[in-house]
Write a protein that holds these residues in place. Structure first.
Motif, PDB file in Angstrom:
ATOM      1  N   ASP A 165      28.339  48.491  47.266  1.00 55.02           N
ATOM      2  CA  ASP A 165      27.439  49.598  47.564  1.00 55.02           C
ATOM      3  C   ASP A 165      28.011  50.850  46.908  1.00 55.02           C
ATOM      4  OD1 ASP A 165      25.394  51.097  48.549  1.00 55.02           O
ATOM      5  OD2 ASP A 165      25.781  50.692  50.650  1.00 55.02           O
ATOM      6  N   PHE A 166      27.157  51.849  46.719  1.00 52.99           N
ATOM      7  CA  PHE A 166      27.643  53.137  46.225  1.00 52.99           C
ATOM      8  C   PHE A 166      27.478  54.212  47.292  1.00 52.99           C
ATOM      9  CE2 PHE A 166      27.374  51.094  42.150  1.00 52.99           C
ATOM     10  CZ  PHE A 166      28.438  51.654  41.473  1.00 52.99           C
ATOM     11  N   VAL A 167      27.169  53.783  48.525  1.00 45.80           N
ATOM     12  CA  VAL A 167      26.884  54.742  49.577  1.00 45.80           C
ATOM     13  C   VAL A 167      27.906  54.592  50.700  1.00 45.80           C
ATOM     14  CG1 VAL A 167      25.185  55.496  51.277  1.00 45.80           C
ATOM     15  CG2 VAL A 167      24.439  54.769  49.015  1.00 45.80           C
ATOM     16  N   ASN A 168      28.390  55.739  51.202  1.00 50.60           N
ATOM     17  CA  ASN A 168      29.310  55.842  52.322  1.00 50.60           C
ATOM     18  C   ASN A 168      30.751  55.535  51.932  1.00 50.60           C
ATOM     19  OD1 ASN A 168      27.310  56.745  54.044  1.00 50.60           O
ATOM     20  ND2 ASN A 168      26.749  54.666  54.630  1.00 50.60           N
ATOM     21  N   SER A 169      31.635  55.727  52.881  1.00 49.08           N
ATOM     22  CA  SER A 169      33.055  55.739  52.559  1.00 49.08           C
ATOM     23  C   SER A 169      33.590  54.394  52.120  1.00 49.08           C
ATOM     24  CB  SER A 169      33.849  56.220  53.780  1.00 49.08           C
ATOM     25  OG  SER A 169      33.626  55.369  54.886  1.00 49.08           O
ATOM     26  N   ASP A 170      32.937  53.302  52.489  1.00 49.10           N
ATOM     27  CA  ASP A 170      33.408  51.986  52.061  1.00 49.10           C
ATOM     28  C   ASP A 170      32.690  51.528  50.808  1.00 49.10           C
ATOM     29  OD1 ASP A 170      30.925  51.615  53.096  1.00 49.10           O
ATOM     30  OD2 ASP A 170      31.422  49.820  54.259  1.00 49.10           O
ATOM     31  N   GLY A 171      32.012  52.439  50.121  1.00 53.66           N
ATOM     32  CA  GLY A 171      31.196  52.055  48.989  1.00 53.66           C
ATOM     33  C   GLY A 171      31.897  52.105  47.661  1.00 53.66           C
ATOM     34  N   LYS A 172      33.198  51.854  47.623  1.00 55.86           N
ATOM     35  CA  LYS A 172      33.879  51.799  46.341  1.00 55.86           C
ATOM     36  C   LYS A 172      33.364  50.612  45.538  1.00 55.86           C
ATOM     37  CE  LYS A 172      38.208  53.958  47.805  1.00 55.86           C
ATOM     38  NZ  LYS A 172      39.673  53.812  47.878  1.00 55.86           N
ATOM     39  N   PRO A 173      33.180  50.801  44.251  1.00 55.78           N
ATOM     40  CA  PRO A 173      32.702  49.679  43.452  1.00 55.78           C
ATOM     41  C   PRO A 173      33.638  48.485  43.534  1.00 55.78           C
ATOM     42  CG  PRO A 173      32.579  51.727  42.211  1.00 55.78           C
ATOM     43  CD  PRO A 173      33.343  52.019  43.468  1.00 55.78           C
ATOM     44  N   GLY A 174      33.051  47.322  43.800  1.00 54.17           N
ATOM     45  CA  GLY A 174      33.842  46.107  43.766  1.00 54.17           C
ATOM     46  C   GLY A 174      33.914  45.568  42.362  1.00 54.17           C
ATOM     47  N   TYR A 175      33.120  46.170  41.465  1.00 45.50           N
ATOM     48  CA  TYR A 175      32.967  45.700  40.100  1.00 45.50           C
ATOM     49  C   TYR A 175      32.475  44.260  40.103  1.00 45.50           C
ATOM     50  CZ  TYR A 175      35.165  50.085  39.031  1.00 45.50           C
ATOM     51  OH  TYR A 175      35.454  51.414  38.964  1.00 45.50           O
ATOM     52  N   PHE A 176      32.440  43.621  38.967  1.00 43.75           N
ATOM     53  CA  PHE A 176      31.795  42.322  38.911  1.00 43.75           C
ATOM     54  C   PHE A 176      32.808  41.183  38.979  1.00 43.75           C
ATOM     55  CE2 PHE A 176      33.223  41.667  34.644  1.00 43.75           C
ATOM     56  CZ  PHE A 176      33.271  42.932  34.120  1.00 43.75           C
ATOM     57  N   ALA A 177      32.357  40.103  39.604  1.00 46.51           N
ATOM     58  CA  ALA A 177      33.175  38.888  39.631  1.00 46.51           C
ATOM     59  C   ALA A 177      32.575  37.963  38.583  1.00 46.51           C
ATOM     60  CB  ALA A 177      33.144  38.269  41.020  1.00 46.51           C
ATOM     61  N   GLN A 178      32.813  38.326  37.355  1.00 42.95           N
ATOM     62  CA  GLN A 178      32.174  37.617  36.250  1.00 42.95           C
ATOM     63  C   GLN A 178      32.825  36.256  36.026  1.00 42.95           C
ATOM     64  OE1 GLN A 178      32.459  39.644  32.564  1.00 42.95           O
ATOM     65  NE2 GLN A 178      30.976  38.391  31.498  1.00 42.95           N
ATOM     66  N   SER A 179      32.020  35.278  35.657  1.00 40.53           N
ATOM     67  CA  SER A 179      32.540  33.966  35.294  1.00 40.53           C
ATOM     68  C   SER A 179      33.018  34.027  33.848  1.00 40.53           C
ATOM     69  CB  SER A 179      31.451  32.899  35.462  1.00 40.53           C
ATOM     70  OG  SER A 179      31.033  32.821  36.802  1.00 40.53           O
ATOM     71  N   LEU A 180      34.296  34.318  33.675  1.00 41.44           N
ATOM     72  CA  LEU A 180      34.862  34.465  32.343  1.00 41.44           C
ATOM     73  C   LEU A 180      35.197  33.103  31.760  1.00 41.44           C
ATOM     74  CD1 LEU A 180      37.215  37.447  33.162  1.00 41.44           C
ATOM     75  CD2 LEU A 180      35.040  37.554  31.942  1.00 41.44           C
ATOM     76  N   LEU A 181      34.941  32.961  30.467  1.00 44.70           N
ATOM     77  CA  LEU A 181      35.174  31.688  29.796  1.00 44.70           C
ATOM     78  C   LEU A 181      36.636  31.470  29.422  1.00 44.70           C
ATOM     79  CD1 LEU A 181      32.040  31.699  27.459  1.00 44.70           C
ATOM     80  CD2 LEU A 181      32.357  30.379  29.563  1.00 44.70           C
ATOM     81  N   VAL A 182      37.295  32.520  28.911  1.00 47.94           N
ATOM     82  CA  VAL A 182      38.680  32.358  28.468  1.00 47.94           C
ATOM     83  C   VAL A 182      39.639  33.372  29.076  1.00 47.94           C
ATOM     84  CG1 VAL A 182      38.092  31.190  26.305  1.00 47.94           C
ATOM     85  CG2 VAL A 182      38.235  33.703  26.349  1.00 47.94           C
ATOM     86  N   TYR A 183      39.213  34.601  29.242  1.00 44.51           N
ATOM     87  CA  TYR A 183      40.135  35.628  29.721  1.00 44.51           C
ATOM     88  C   TYR A 183      40.690  35.244  31.098  1.00 44.51           C
ATOM     89  CZ  TYR A 183      42.220  40.091  30.883  1.00 44.51           C
ATOM     90  OH  TYR A 183      43.117  41.075  31.231  1.00 44.51           O
ATOM     91  N   GLY A 184      42.016  35.288  31.220  1.00 42.66           N
ATOM     92  CA  GLY A 184      42.648  34.924  32.478  1.00 42.66           C
ATOM     93  C   GLY A 184      42.832  33.435  32.672  1.00 42.66           C
ATOM     94  N   HIS A 185      42.452  32.640  31.654  1.00 45.80           N
ATOM     95  CA  HIS A 185      42.512  31.182  31.792  1.00 45.80           C
ATOM     96  C   HIS A 185      43.483  30.538  30.809  1.00 45.80           C
ATOM     97  CE1 HIS A 185      39.263  31.317  34.644  1.00 45.80           C
ATOM     98  NE2 HIS A 185      38.455  31.900  33.775  1.00 45.80           N
ATOM     99  N   GLY A 186      44.450  31.315  30.318  1.00 42.23           N
ATOM    100  CA  GLY A 186      45.431  30.736  29.414  1.00 42.23           C
ATOM    101  C   GLY A 186      46.138  29.544  30.042  1.00 42.23           C
ATOM    102  N   GLY A 187      46.321  28.471  29.269  1.00 38.13           N
ATOM    103  CA  GLY A 187      46.971  27.267  29.772  1.00 38.13           C
ATOM    104  C   GLY A 187      46.042  26.275  30.426  1.00 38.13           C
ATOM    105  N   THR A 188      44.745  26.601  30.500  1.00 39.51           N
ATOM    106  CA  THR A 188      43.758  25.690  31.076  1.00 39.51           C
ATOM    107  C   THR A 188      42.893  25.113  29.960  1.00 39.51           C
ATOM    108  OG1 THR A 188      42.075  27.406  31.428  1.00 39.51           O
ATOM    109  CG2 THR A 188      43.731  27.099  33.172  1.00 39.51           C
ATOM    110  N   PRO A 189      42.132  24.039  30.229  1.00 45.49           N
ATOM    111  CA  PRO A 189      41.316  23.434  29.168  1.00 45.49           C
ATOM    112  C   PRO A 189      40.195  24.351  28.698  1.00 45.49           C
ATOM    113  CG  PRO A 189      41.657  21.894  30.986  1.00 45.49           C
ATOM    114  CD  PRO A 189      42.131  23.226  31.463  1.00 45.49           C
ATOM    115  N   CYS A 190      39.953  24.363  27.401  1.00 41.13           N
ATOM    116  CA  CYS A 190      38.834  25.094  26.822  1.00 41.13           C
ATOM    117  C   CYS A 190      37.529  24.565  27.416  1.00 41.13           C
ATOM    118  CB  CYS A 190      38.840  24.917  25.303  1.00 41.13           C
ATOM    119  SG  CYS A 190      37.340  25.513  24.475  1.00 41.13           S
TER     120      CYS A 190
END
Length: 270
Positions: A220-245
């Motif tokens: 949310d962007f409203v009220n004191s707890d409304g800090k952006p959580g940003y996106f939980a994107q399904s990334l294909l490679v970033y953060g997945h070093g050492g795992t199968p392509c």
């Protein structure tokens, strides 16, 4: 760090609460950001109306009749709209109090963001030399191909240069290069026009998806707890070093380029 999709999602989140609203007052609790907040900023903003909230690269613009406030979220900053009168927290450095009773609140724990004033933001030194927006008609494979001729720099560094195109941060450079099948260390000047067309489309696709997912996963962007959580994107490679392509099952390789994590498939990316 908030990148272009997060900043665009922030713009979309705050704009409906701010546009057309008169500024009743500005509270600056800590002016010592990346650049000091101008001392006369509260006086400049007092009584003005926010006509529109726009974005250029990772900068947000609050357009007023007399000029523009340029806002950058820095490494860890956020903008949210306060409706319940909640007290400011330790890192809430700026409040813009609006006539509708809401407050635009800027939080920046590391103080790498900025609040600056410009009579003409297009001429500001931070803005005037920026490359095209990646989702604009001006940006495409032909643009990248033309600027890359003779360049010896790695393609990943090339597309992360804000003079070439804005908003392609580290995460998105990794993802777009994987989708386009281009090795991150390949010299920018050694890539063909056809491959640049594929890369430009991959950049557009990756950023568009991130903006869409950011819009649906922000709390949310409203009220004191409304800090952006940003996106939980399904990334294909970033953060997945050492795992199968995800395409060929070859183990993804992770290296450091310019002190940034770089993940790629040694088989799919040439």
């Amino acid at each position: 760090m908030p990148e272009l999709p997060e900043v665009e999602t922030t713009r979309q989140g705050i704009a409906p609460h701010c546009e057309g609203q008169k500024i009743n007052g500005v509270v600056i609790r800590n002016a010592r950001l990346r650049w000091p907040i101008p001392e006369d900023l509260p006086e400049r903003l007092q009584g003005q109306v926010i006509r529109s909230v726009d974005r250029r690269a990772k900068y947000l613009f609050l357009h007023l009749d007399g000029g523009t406030v340029i806002v950058h979220l820095g490494m860890s900053g956020s903008l949210r709209v306060i409706t319940d009168g909640s007290p400011a927290a330790a890192h809430d450095h700026v409040d813009v109090c609006l006539a509708n009773g809401r407050t635009l609140r800027f939080n920046d724990p590391r103080r790498f963001g900025c609040w600056l004033w410009s009579d003409d933001c297009t001429l500001h030194p931070l803005i005037r030399d920026l490359g095209p927006e990646p989702l604009s008609p001006e940006f495409g494979g032909a643009w990248l191909f033309r600027l890359s001729r003779g360049k010896q720099s790695p393609i990943k560094s090339f597309i992360m240069d804000n003079h070439v195109v804005v908003g392609v941060g580290n995460i998105y450079a990794n993802e777009a290069l994987f989708k386009a099948g281009i090795h991150p260390k390949r010299k920018a000047g050694r890539i063909s026009l056809d491959r640049y067309h594929r890369l430009a489309e991959a950049i557009k696709e990756t950023l568009s998806a991130a903006i869409l997912m950011g819009g649906t996963t922000l709390r949310d962007f409203v009220n004191s707890d409304g800090k952006p959580g940003y996106f939980a994107q399904s990334l294909l490679v970033y953060g997945h070093g050492g795992t199968p392509c995800p395409e060929c099952a070859t183990v993804l390789k992770e290296i450091r380029m310019n002190n940034r994590s770089t993940v790629y498939c040694p088989r799919c990316q040439r």
